[in-house]
Design a protein around this motif. Structure first.
Motif: not given
Length: 375
Positions: A56-68
């Motif tokens: 999973f390549l994920v935009d780091d703005v989502f790190e630590g958010t409820a999406l992860i």
């Protein structure tokens, strides 16, 4: 001096002896608020075995958010957080491919890109380079990929780029900014969940939405236009005008812009973009200007080519109180301008779409330089 265009539209072949381009489409797509949560069920039948991961390549703005925690990571799957602050690079693709090959003996079962155009383009490129030898820079161009990519999924978290549906992945290399344009680039699965776009800032929402709008203007006014691309382009244009020129609820705006992005991407898949995109590649290559804002910076000065499109663009900017940065090219050297012009002029299909077969006699390096100097 205003350039007069005499454009003859390219007709769809009518004789059996003529060849049609057999472009790919995304074979599977799911749309709707909350549809992201279907990802686990979608990936399950694609998993080869427990030692063949999903990356999973994920935009780091989502790190630590409820999406992860919602990402269906099991077995030896890996989540890789990537910054989207800069345009995707061929060296970045090469590094990701090398990392995956080093950590896993088996090819991944799939690559999933979660983010904006940068993350989607990286996901597409990595999926290609895992099965094709060499550097990503060797595949920048048209139809240079000959081995099938691995399974890859695109999940946009911002709307407008059309990267979720296009057959290209635009990358910066040391020599150029150019896409890997191939039938293997297109995603095998896309999830369109408008809820994922709710955290986008106002300016970014506008700039990325304008990428879609400019797609439509350039496609609908291009020489490559045909009934197929026109049908998608006109729908995307109507949706863009609804989003940016009328009063919609937040939910309606999210839904409609996500659909505009999809239709705009389909339009250019079967035609091409034009002058703003060609020149924005020069800005991106030399200055690292992000694609959406780069298109806006150029498009504001293209009234002689797209008069109605620029007039509507100005209304949209005024309505949403957008002020474009200025003076970013003020202190550039002659060498710098020459580099940007060279990159822009290398995008030959874009110029042919914009101005016709005779485009080299209608546009000059001096003309492009004069536009860059205004930015």
């Amino acid at each position: 001096m205003e350039i007069k265009k005499k454009i003859k539209l390219k007709k769809i072949p009518t004789r059996a002896s003529e060849k049609y381009r057999n472009f790919p489409m995304v074979p599977r797509v799911v749309f709707g608020n909350g549809s992201f949560d279907q990802l686990g069920d979608i990936l399950l039948p694609k998993r080869k075995h427990s030692e063949s991961p999903i990356i999973f390549l994920v935009d780091d703005v989502f790190e630590g958010t409820a999406l992860i925690p919602r990402i269906p990571k099991i077995f030896c799957d890996q989540i890789v957080f990537i910054s989207a602050e800069e345009e995707p690079k061929t060296t970045q693709v090469d590094a990701l491919v090398a990392m995956i090959r080093e950590e896993y003996q088996e090819l991944p079962s799939g690559i999933v890109g979660i983010g904006g155009g940068t993350l989607l383009d990286l996901a597409k490129a990595v999926a290609i380079l895992l099965t094709n030898k060499g550097s990503a820079s060797e595949y920048q161009g048209w139809d240079l990929v000959h081995k099938k990519s691995i399974y890859h999924v695109g999940i946009p978290t911002i709307s407008g780029t059309g990267a979720e549906v296009s057959r290209t992945t635009v990358l910066l290399s040391p020599e150029k900014k150019l896409g890997i344009n191939s039938d293997e680039t297109t995603f095998h699965q896309v999830i369109l969940d408008p809820e994922l776009t709710k955290g986008v800032t106002h300016d970014q929402w506008f700039y990325t939405g304008m990428d879609c709008y400019i797609h439509c203007v350039e496609s609908l006014n291009g020489t490559y236009l045909n009934a197929f691309s026109q049908s998608y382009g006109e729908k995307a244009m109507d949706l863009c005008k609804e989003v940016f020129l009328t009063d919609l609820s937040k939910t309606e705006s999210q839904d409609k812009l996500m659909m505009a992005s999809w239709h705009g991407g389909m339009s250019i898949a079967y035609s091409q973009v034009g002058i703003a995109h060609a020149m924005s590649y020069g800005l991106g290559y030399l200055l690292g200007v992000k694609h959406g804002i780069g298109n806006c910076l150029v498009f504001q000065y293209l009234e002689e080519f797209y008069p109605e499109g620029v007039a509507t663009f100005n209304k949209m900017m005024q309505r949403h109180q957008i002020e474009l940065p200025n003076g970013i090219c003020r202190n550039l050297s002659e060498t710098d301008f020459d580099k940007m012009v060279t990159v822009a002029l290398s995008m030959e299909p874009l110029w042919e779409n914009a101005l016709g077969d005779n485009w080299r006699n209608l546009i000059t390096p001096e003309k492009l330089k004069s536009i860059y100097q205004k930015i």
